[in-house]
Motif scaffolding. Structure first.
Motif, PDB file in Angstrom:
ATOM      1  N   THR A 113      -4.061   8.380 -30.467  1.00 16.58           N
ATOM      2  CA  THR A 113      -5.369   8.991 -30.344  1.00 16.58           C
ATOM      3  C   THR A 113      -5.246  10.241 -29.623  1.00 16.58           C
ATOM      4  OG1 THR A 113      -5.339   8.020 -27.828  1.00 16.58           O
ATOM      5  CG2 THR A 113      -6.028   6.264 -29.448  1.00 16.58           C
ATOM      6  N   GLU A 114      -6.412  10.738 -29.762  1.00 18.65           N
ATOM      7  CA  GLU A 114      -6.506  12.021 -28.873  1.00 18.65           C
ATOM      8  C   GLU A 114      -5.942  12.176 -27.424  1.00 18.65           C
ATOM      9  OE1 GLU A 114      -9.073  15.304 -30.111  1.00 18.65           O
ATOM     10  OE2 GLU A 114     -10.297  13.766 -31.429  1.00 18.65           O
ATOM     11  N   ILE A 115      -6.486  11.011 -26.815  1.00 14.13           N
ATOM     12  CA  ILE A 115      -6.120  10.901 -25.573  1.00 14.13           C
ATOM     13  C   ILE A 115      -4.366  11.025 -25.478  1.00 14.13           C
ATOM     14  CG2 ILE A 115      -5.950   9.427 -23.397  1.00 14.13           C
ATOM     15  CD1 ILE A 115      -8.646   8.507 -24.095  1.00 14.13           C
ATOM     16  N   ASP A 116      -3.674  10.358 -26.144  1.00 14.31           N
ATOM     17  CA  ASP A 116      -2.309  10.612 -26.375  1.00 14.31           C
ATOM     18  C   ASP A 116      -1.639  11.792 -26.601  1.00 14.31           C
ATOM     19  OD1 ASP A 116      -2.056   7.775 -26.042  1.00 14.31           O
ATOM     20  OD2 ASP A 116      -2.285   7.201 -28.142  1.00 14.31           O
ATOM     21  N   GLY A 117      -2.630  12.519 -27.306  1.00 20.48           N
ATOM     22  CA  GLY A 117      -2.440  13.959 -27.834  1.00 20.48           C
ATOM     23  C   GLY A 117      -2.580  14.713 -26.443  1.00 20.48           C
ATOM     24  N   GLN A 118      -3.428  14.600 -25.507  1.00 21.87           N
ATOM     25  CA  GLN A 118      -3.464  15.309 -24.224  1.00 21.87           C
ATOM     26  C   GLN A 118      -2.566  15.129 -23.175  1.00 21.87           C
ATOM     27  OE1 GLN A 118      -6.139  17.553 -23.672  1.00 21.87           O
ATOM     28  NE2 GLN A 118      -6.537  17.148 -25.821  1.00 21.87           N
ATOM     29  N   ALA A 119      -1.918  13.882 -23.397  1.00 21.12           N
ATOM     30  CA  ALA A 119      -0.790  13.598 -22.220  1.00 21.12           C
ATOM     31  C   ALA A 119       0.235  14.311 -22.789  1.00 21.12           C
ATOM     32  CB  ALA A 119      -0.205  12.286 -22.401  1.00 21.12           C
ATOM     33  N   LEU A 120       0.519  14.667 -24.057  1.00 23.48           N
ATOM     34  CA  LEU A 120       1.840  15.310 -24.570  1.00 23.48           C
ATOM     35  C   LEU A 120       1.236  16.855 -24.158  1.00 23.48           C
ATOM     36  CD1 LEU A 120       4.100  15.783 -26.598  1.00 23.48           C
ATOM     37  CD2 LEU A 120       2.336  16.692 -28.036  1.00 23.48           C
ATOM     38  N   ARG A 121       0.060  17.212 -24.404  1.00 24.05           N
ATOM     39  CA  ARG A 121      -0.172  18.844 -24.212  1.00 24.05           C
ATOM     40  C   ARG A 121       0.191  19.084 -22.502  1.00 24.05           C
ATOM     41  NH1 ARG A 121      -4.300  21.162 -21.851  1.00 24.05           N
ATOM     42  NH2 ARG A 121      -5.707  19.386 -21.556  1.00 24.05           N
ATOM     43  N   LEU A 122      -0.354  18.050 -21.827  1.00 25.06           N
ATOM     44  CA  LEU A 122      -0.090  18.505 -20.353  1.00 25.06           C
ATOM     45  C   LEU A 122       1.365  18.209 -19.970  1.00 25.06           C
ATOM     46  CD1 LEU A 122      -3.192  16.513 -18.794  1.00 25.06           C
ATOM     47  CD2 LEU A 122      -2.798  19.037 -18.759  1.00 25.06           C
ATOM     48  N   ALA A 123       2.331  17.518 -20.769  1.00 22.21           N
ATOM     49  CA  ALA A 123       3.617  17.190 -20.353  1.00 22.21           C
ATOM     50  C   ALA A 123       4.381  18.508 -20.997  1.00 22.21           C
ATOM     51  CB  ALA A 123       4.112  16.077 -21.220  1.00 22.21           C
ATOM     52  N   VAL A 124       3.795  19.203 -22.000  1.00 18.62           N
ATOM     53  CA  VAL A 124       4.194  20.404 -22.301  1.00 18.62           C
ATOM     54  C   VAL A 124       3.958  21.694 -21.522  1.00 18.62           C
ATOM     55  CG1 VAL A 124       4.687  21.918 -24.513  1.00 18.62           C
ATOM     56  CG2 VAL A 124       4.737  19.386 -24.916  1.00 18.62           C
ATOM     57  N   GLY A 125       2.693  21.290 -20.979  1.00 16.94           N
ATOM     58  CA  GLY A 125       2.128  22.342 -20.058  1.00 16.94           C
ATOM     59  C   GLY A 125       1.192  23.390 -20.792  1.00 16.94           C
ATOM     60  N   VAL A 126       0.614  23.164 -21.980  1.00 11.94           N
ATOM     61  CA  VAL A 126      -0.109  23.905 -22.629  1.00 11.94           C
ATOM     62  C   VAL A 126      -1.445  23.962 -22.311  1.00 11.94           C
ATOM     63  CG1 VAL A 126      -0.824  24.833 -24.960  1.00 11.94           C
ATOM     64  CG2 VAL A 126       1.680  24.192 -24.522  1.00 11.94           C
ATOM     65  N   PRO A 127      -2.416  25.133 -22.101  1.00 10.07           N
ATOM     66  CA  PRO A 127      -3.763  24.943 -21.889  1.00 10.07           C
ATOM     67  C   PRO A 127      -4.384  24.477 -23.148  1.00 10.07           C
ATOM     68  CG  PRO A 127      -2.872  26.766 -21.140  1.00 10.07           C
ATOM     69  CD  PRO A 127      -1.829  26.225 -21.755  1.00 10.07           C
ATOM     70  N   ASP A 128      -5.710  23.821 -23.133  1.00 12.17           N
ATOM     71  CA  ASP A 128      -6.485  23.577 -24.235  1.00 12.17           C
ATOM     72  C   ASP A 128      -7.770  24.300 -23.732  1.00 12.17           C
ATOM     73  OD1 ASP A 128      -8.244  22.661 -25.955  1.00 12.17           O
ATOM     74  OD2 ASP A 128      -7.932  20.482 -25.905  1.00 12.17           O
ATOM     75  N   PRO A 129      -8.335  25.532 -24.313  1.00 11.05           N
ATOM     76  CA  PRO A 129      -9.358  26.213 -23.922  1.00 11.05           C
ATOM     77  C   PRO A 129     -10.563  25.551 -24.130  1.00 11.05           C
ATOM     78  CG  PRO A 129      -7.661  27.615 -25.192  1.00 11.05           C
ATOM     79  CD  PRO A 129      -7.355  26.132 -25.257  1.00 11.05           C
ATOM     80  N   ALA A 130     -10.656  24.748 -24.967  1.00  7.96           N
ATOM     81  CA  ALA A 130     -11.781  23.967 -25.248  1.00  7.96           C
ATOM     82  C   ALA A 130     -12.149  23.066 -24.040  1.00  7.96           C
ATOM     83  CB  ALA A 130     -11.798  23.099 -26.542  1.00  7.96           C
ATOM     84  N   ARG A 131     -11.072  22.687 -23.429  1.00  2.00           N
ATOM     85  CA  ARG A 131     -11.354  21.815 -22.247  1.00  2.00           C
ATOM     86  C   ARG A 131     -11.025  22.436 -21.066  1.00  2.00           C
ATOM     87  NH1 ARG A 131      -9.129  18.401 -26.150  1.00  2.00           N
ATOM     88  NH2 ARG A 131     -10.109  16.145 -26.176  1.00  2.00           N
ATOM     89  N   ASP A 132     -10.219  23.387 -21.031  1.00  2.00           N
ATOM     90  CA  ASP A 132      -9.969  24.213 -19.846  1.00  2.00           C
ATOM     91  C   ASP A 132     -10.722  25.411 -19.523  1.00  2.00           C
ATOM     92  OD1 ASP A 132      -8.025  22.216 -19.130  1.00  2.00           O
ATOM     93  OD2 ASP A 132      -6.480  23.261 -20.525  1.00  2.00           O
ATOM     94  N   ALA A 133     -11.266  25.961 -20.602  1.00  2.00           N
ATOM     95  CA  ALA A 133     -12.108  27.177 -20.357  1.00  2.00           C
ATOM     96  C   ALA A 133     -13.573  26.978 -20.866  1.00  2.00           C
ATOM     97  CB  ALA A 133     -11.325  28.124 -20.915  1.00  2.00           C
ATOM     98  N   PRO A 134     -14.435  26.207 -20.547  1.00  2.00           N
ATOM     99  CA  PRO A 134     -15.652  25.834 -21.274  1.00  2.00           C
ATOM    100  C   PRO A 134     -16.582  26.777 -21.026  1.00  2.00           C
ATOM    101  CG  PRO A 134     -15.512  24.774 -19.123  1.00  2.00           C
ATOM    102  CD  PRO A 134     -14.268  25.353 -19.397  1.00  2.00           C
ATOM    103  N   SER A 135     -16.376  27.913 -20.281  1.00  2.00           N
ATOM    104  CA  SER A 135     -17.258  28.978 -20.184  1.00  2.00           C
ATOM    105  C   SER A 135     -16.942  30.131 -20.987  1.00  2.00           C
ATOM    106  CB  SER A 135     -17.819  29.103 -18.819  1.00  2.00           C
ATOM    107  OG  SER A 135     -16.552  29.739 -18.158  1.00  2.00           O
ATOM    108  N   ASP A 136     -17.837  31.169 -20.738  1.00  2.00           N
ATOM    109  CA  ASP A 136     -17.164  32.450 -21.193  1.00  2.00           C
ATOM    110  C   ASP A 136     -16.487  33.368 -20.072  1.00  2.00           C
ATOM    111  OD1 ASP A 136     -19.649  33.067 -20.018  1.00  2.00           O
ATOM    112  OD2 ASP A 136     -20.245  34.234 -21.733  1.00  2.00           O
ATOM    113  N   LYS A 137     -15.973  32.829 -18.979  1.00  2.00           N
ATOM    114  CA  LYS A 137     -15.573  33.588 -18.040  1.00  2.00           C
ATOM    115  C   LYS A 137     -14.147  33.724 -18.048  1.00  2.00           C
ATOM    116  CE  LYS A 137     -19.230  31.963 -14.777  1.00  2.00           C
ATOM    117  NZ  LYS A 137     -19.663  31.030 -13.626  1.00  2.00           N
ATOM    118  N   THR A 138     -13.452  33.228 -18.881  1.00  2.00           N
ATOM    119  CA  THR A 138     -11.943  33.157 -18.967  1.00  2.00           C
ATOM    120  C   THR A 138     -11.421  34.281 -20.044  1.00  2.00           C
ATOM    121  OG1 THR A 138     -11.758  30.957 -18.437  1.00  2.00           O
ATOM    122  CG2 THR A 138      -9.823  31.914 -19.326  1.00  2.00           C
TER     123      THR A 138
END
Length: 265
Positions: free
Chosen positions: A134-159
């Motif tokens: 599932t996508e939740i499994d993918g999020q766990a992998l992403r955080l294990a690798v340590g890579v940001p997901d801008p769609a989740r981590d930068a939801p505004s236009d401030k980054t």
């Protein structure tokens, strides 16, 4: 380790085609689009004129154009933005309903290696694939690798894209020439004026709410972004990541993945 496959319903596609498709995107994006070959996958973004991150995206080369892999809930906004920039360019910009799949930790047959960093597996566009994750499994992998997901981590236009590590994840080609937001992006990189970055953090228990303050003693060191139990992404001041950090009274450990090279900064 077995390679797993998930359908990414949080992602959607835009197809840019026509005689000017690659030159049109090349002038807008911080990624080199003109040299993008058929079947090649690159990581990039569309920035605001002041250099803030508006849309993260992947670019997939096709014989007669480019596919853009974007956050599904932002596809309509990006379609409108690209149409605004189109002017007299000989391009067609339209939604594409093919599905987006990801495989990890390996690159499954028929998938293209994720261009950001090894360990993120691969991506595939279109067709049908049997899934076992599932996508939740993918999020766990992403955080294990340590890579940001801008769609989740930068939801505004401030980054700024460099704060989201685009320069470390092959998302910016600093040698390509002009793009929207280039002046600020290039100046930050050239002057080394990078005071904050997204880095993974570890802690015990459920993730703190988005925006929770991370403290280094009494000093603000950053804020929590997206997370799962025991792990999250955080936007951190690099000069305050040493020492004892806490969030909501809990100890926090800052991780510096090898791909960042930040151990040597």
């Amino acid at each position: 380790m077995t390679t797993r496959i998930a359908r990414l319903d949080s992602r959607a596609l835009i197809r840019v085609s026509g005689a000017d498709a690659k030159p049109f995107l090349h002038t807008l994006l911080p990624q080199d689009v003109e040299t993008l070959s058929d079947g090649e996958l690159r990581f990039g973004a569309l920035l605001s004129p002041p250099g803030r991150l508006l849309f993260d995206l992947f670019l997939i080369g096709e014989a007669d154009g480019v596919l853009l892999d974007v956050a599904a809930d932002r596809r309509e906004a990006l379609l409108q933005r690209l149409s605004m920039y189109r002017l007299r360019a000989r391009v067609t910009v339209e939604a594409d309903d093919r599905a987006v799949f990801a495989s990890w930790p390996g690159v499954a047959d028929g998938f293209i290696a994720d261009p950001r960093t090894p360990g993120l597996g691969g991506r595939r566009y279109g067709g049908e694939r049997e899934t076992d994750a599932t996508e939740i499994d993918g999020q766990a992998l992403r955080l294990a690798v340590g890579v940001p997901d801008p769609a989740r981590d930068a939801p505004s236009d401030k980054t700024y894209p460099i704060e989201a590590d685009f320069d470390l994840l092959n998302g910016i080609d600093f040698a390509k020439g002009c793009f929207v937001g280039q002046e600020t992006t290039s100046r930050m990189k050239r002057r080394g004026a990078i005071k904050t970055r997204m880095l993974p953090i570890a802690f015990d228990g459920p993730p703190p709410p988005f925006g929770s303050e991370i403290l280094n003693g009494d000093l603000r060191a950053g804020e929590v972004l997206s997370g799962i139990d025991n792990a999250a992404m955080a936007l951190l001041r690099l000069d305050r990541t040493d020492g004892v950090l806490t969030v909501d009274g809990r100890p926090v450990t800052v991780r510096r993945p090898d791909w960042t090279g930040l151990q040597n900064e």
